[in-house]
Design a protein around this motif. Structure first.
Motif, PDB file in Angstrom:
ATOM      1  N   GLY A 174       0.824  -1.221   0.000  1.00 25.24           N
ATOM      2  CA  GLY A 174       0.000   0.000   0.000  1.00 25.24           C
ATOM      3  C   GLY A 174       0.850   1.259   0.000  1.00 25.24           C
ATOM      4  N   HIS A 175       1.909   1.222   0.794  1.00 24.18           N
ATOM      5  CA  HIS A 175       2.804   2.395   0.842  1.00 24.18           C
ATOM      6  C   HIS A 175       3.447   2.635  -0.526  1.00 24.18           C
ATOM      7  CE1 HIS A 175       5.660   5.269   2.492  1.00 24.18           C
ATOM      8  NE2 HIS A 175       6.645   4.576   1.889  1.00 24.18           N
TER       9      HIS A 175
ATOM     10  N   ASN B 138       0.836   3.807  -3.072  1.00 28.56           N
ATOM     11  CA  ASN B 138       0.444   5.201  -2.774  1.00 28.56           C
ATOM     12  C   ASN B 138       1.459   6.198  -3.325  1.00 28.56           C
ATOM     13  OD1 ASN B 138      -2.008   4.751  -1.520  1.00 28.56           O
ATOM     14  ND2 ASN B 138      -1.075   4.506   0.509  1.00 28.56           N
TER      15      ASN B 138
END
Length: 598
Positions: free
Chosen positions: A373-374, A377
């Protein structure tokens, strides 16, 4: 020449003839009384008869000792032996009383039994006077004998001897080799029944026979106690213990083993209990018969222990995981050789292990999801910022900047694709190849899956090649492949069941077959998964391994693509064949593991 003849020949001096005749007459009377006394004693003690009777009496003694030996060896019960020994001692030596004492582990004498001439038991209190003699014999290991205790300086001053007017005493040690195990004591108060040295000799021979009989009975008692102890340990053990002979007949089985196999003791007949004892293989489900027969035969023929740390056992009511060890045993109680098997139910242990592994995987996935997710993103932020700038630059008619923004968006998308492709290819990066038993791998997976509702209505048929070699695999990844295929099979079965029920056909039952075989020449292991589900349309078969291709409404199209990548990373193959409306078969080919060099 007799003594009388000798006396009457002494008439050399005529002057002394009258006096000699008087002396001779008196001597004759004395000798006559002595001979009469000896005759009386001989009648009471036949061992004092003339030479012509010695052989006969020796034969009588041997017969008596033989009878004693037969009597003392007629039982192995210690209490019975002690009574027989005491009674026979009284009877053999015509003693008035007697007692027997044995040494304990602390070398202390303990009163065991006592009798009198009437073969009646008498109490310990009657023999307190003789315990000092018994202790002396036990300590020295030498017999004590007195034919006239009241005149014997060793005993004459003892109050007990005087009170009971004891005449004869014999006490001999009971020995095994040179070790004293006890003493046996006899006494008499009658003048007519005095003990002689010949009696002591016979008594000592008797004691030797008695010692061996007592020793044998003591050993037997110890063996019985050990047997009872072992039986308690075996039958109270939480681990199942089974003993079988070489014909697979049950010799012994404890409650834990019956529980693991879900059998009732009332239905079991052991060797020695019945002419037709139960056979162990009759307790095994038919689908496991071949596997158990193979394990048993390996242990019997190789005479080496055989172990299966995770044997998946279907009782017919539930799935169990057993740890099985089979060891040869040479001598069985009823003769011949056989096997001893230990069976431990480790079902709960395996379930707990799987929960621990699952929780670790969930934690790892959580950390992985956070990292993914990081990363995503970051790419999305670049795309979002450049999209806003692109719109602004186009509005302000700044094509050069708008082109730059568009290029940044494209590069970010390319990097995202590369990142997601890397995620799909994670199996290549994390593979840990080991030699592993494919049978265990499949059984462990089925043990977990069969408890799920969607698989409870599906009939599983599993056929494992008993000589299947280990395969070179990453256990988790191959289980992931098989689990994916089984989930697809369950989906296909549900879809076919839904269609057939709408057509009014209710006889359909979902079935999944798993077969394992091997090709030793090519060092290959094969896993074939067959279902009778809805099947795959011909036009879809050529695309099913392509990423993002799916025929399911909620599918993402990555399952079979990942399966193909995993199998290729293992240097194996996966092939599919299917008939629409009938079912599908997936064949997985894996390299066999390397044989361990000894």
């Amino acid at each position: 020449m007799s003594s009388h003849e000798y006396l009457f020949e002494r008439k050399d001096n005529p002057a002394e003839s009258d006096t000699q005749e008087v002396y001779i007459s008196q001597a004759g009377d004395i000798l006559a009384e002595m001979e009469a006394a000896l005759d009386d004693i001989a009648r009471e003690h036949p061992r004092l008869k003339g030479d012509e009777d010695v052989s006969a009496k020796s034969l009588d003694d041997l017969k008596a000792l033989l009878q004693v030996s037969l009597a003392t060896n007629s039982s192995l019960v210690l209490e019975d032996i002690l009574k027989i020994v005491m009674q026979k001692a009284i009877e053999l030596l015509s003693a008035e009383r007697g007692f027997l004492m044995l040494l304990d582990e602390n070398a202390e004498l303990h009163f065991k039994t006592a009798h009198n001439i009437s073969k009646e038991s008498i109490v310990e209190e009657d023999f307190k006077i003789s315990f000092s003699i018994a202790n002396q014999v036990a300590t020295s290991g030498k017999a004590v004998f007195s034919s006239d205790a009241m005149s014997d300086e060793r005993f004459a001053n003892q109050q007990s001897v005087l009170e009971l007017k004891l005449r004869s005493i014999m006490c001999v040690p009971l020995k095994i080799k040179s070790n004293v195990i006890g003493v046996i004591y006899l006494d008499n108060s009658s003048h007519a029944k005095i003990f002689l040295k010949a009696d002591l000799y016979i008594f000592q021979l008797f004691a030797q026979l008695a010692s061996q009989a007592i020793h044998n009975a003591t050993l037997y008692d110890h063996l019985l106690a050990l047997k009872e102890y072992n039986e308690k340990v075996v039958f109270q053990s939480p681990v199942g213990i089974i003993v079988i002979d070489s014909s697979y007949n049950l010799v012994s089985v404890n409650d834990a083993a019956l529980s693991a196999l879900q059998k009732n003791r009332k239905d079991i007949q052991l060797v020695g209990q019945s002419q037709t004892p139960s056979r162990f293989l009759d307790l095994i489900p038919l689908n496991e018969f071949t596997r158990w027969r193979q394990m048993i035969d390996i242990a019997l023929t190789t005479e080496q222990a055989y172990e299966d740390s995770r044997y998946f056992h279907n009782t017919g009511y539930e799935e169990k995981v057993l740890s099985v060890k089979i060891s040869p045993i040479k001598t069985l109680p009823f003769g011949g050789d056989g096997l001893i098997m230990t069976i431990e139910d480790i079902t709960e242990k395996v379930i707990m292990e799987k929960y621990v592994i699952l929780s670790e995987k969930l934690v790892a996935r959580g950390e992985m999801a956070s990292s993914i997710g990081h990363e995503l993103n970051n790419y999305l932020a670049i795309i979002g910022n450049n999209a806003e700038l692109l719109a602004l630059n186009l509005k302000k008619d700044r094509p050069e900047k708008a082109e730059f923004n568009a290029q940044q968006i494209i590069e970010a998308i390319v990097k995202m694709k590369r990142f997601t492709d890397g995620l799909m290819d994670f199996s290549k990066l994390e593979a840990e190849i080991v030699n592993y038993d494919i049978r265990h791998l499949i059984e462990e997976l089925l043990f977990s899956l069969k408890t799920q509702n969607r698989f409870k209505k599906i009939h599983f048929s599993v056929e494992m090649d008993p000589d299947l070699p280990k395969a070179a695999v990453d256990v988790g990844q191959i289980q992931q492949v098989i689990m994916n295929l089984l989930n697809n099979a369950a989906d296909a079965i549900e879809e076919r069941a839904g269609k057939e029920s709408t057509d009014g056909k209710y006889s359909y039952r979902g079935r999944i077959e798993i077969k394992t075989t091997a090709n030793p020449e090519k060092s290959q292991v094969f896993i074939n998964l067959i279902d009778n589900g809805i099947g795959i349309p011909d036009e879809a078969k050529v695309k099913i391994f392509q990423p993002h291709f799916t025929t399911k409404e909620t599918g993402h199209g990555l399952g079979l693509a990942n399966c193909l990548k995993i199998i290729k990373n293992h240097k194996g193959e996966i092939n599919v064949s299917s008939r629409p409306g009938e079912g599908t078969s997936f064949m997985i080919t894996l390299p066999a593991g390397k044989t361990d060099k000894k």
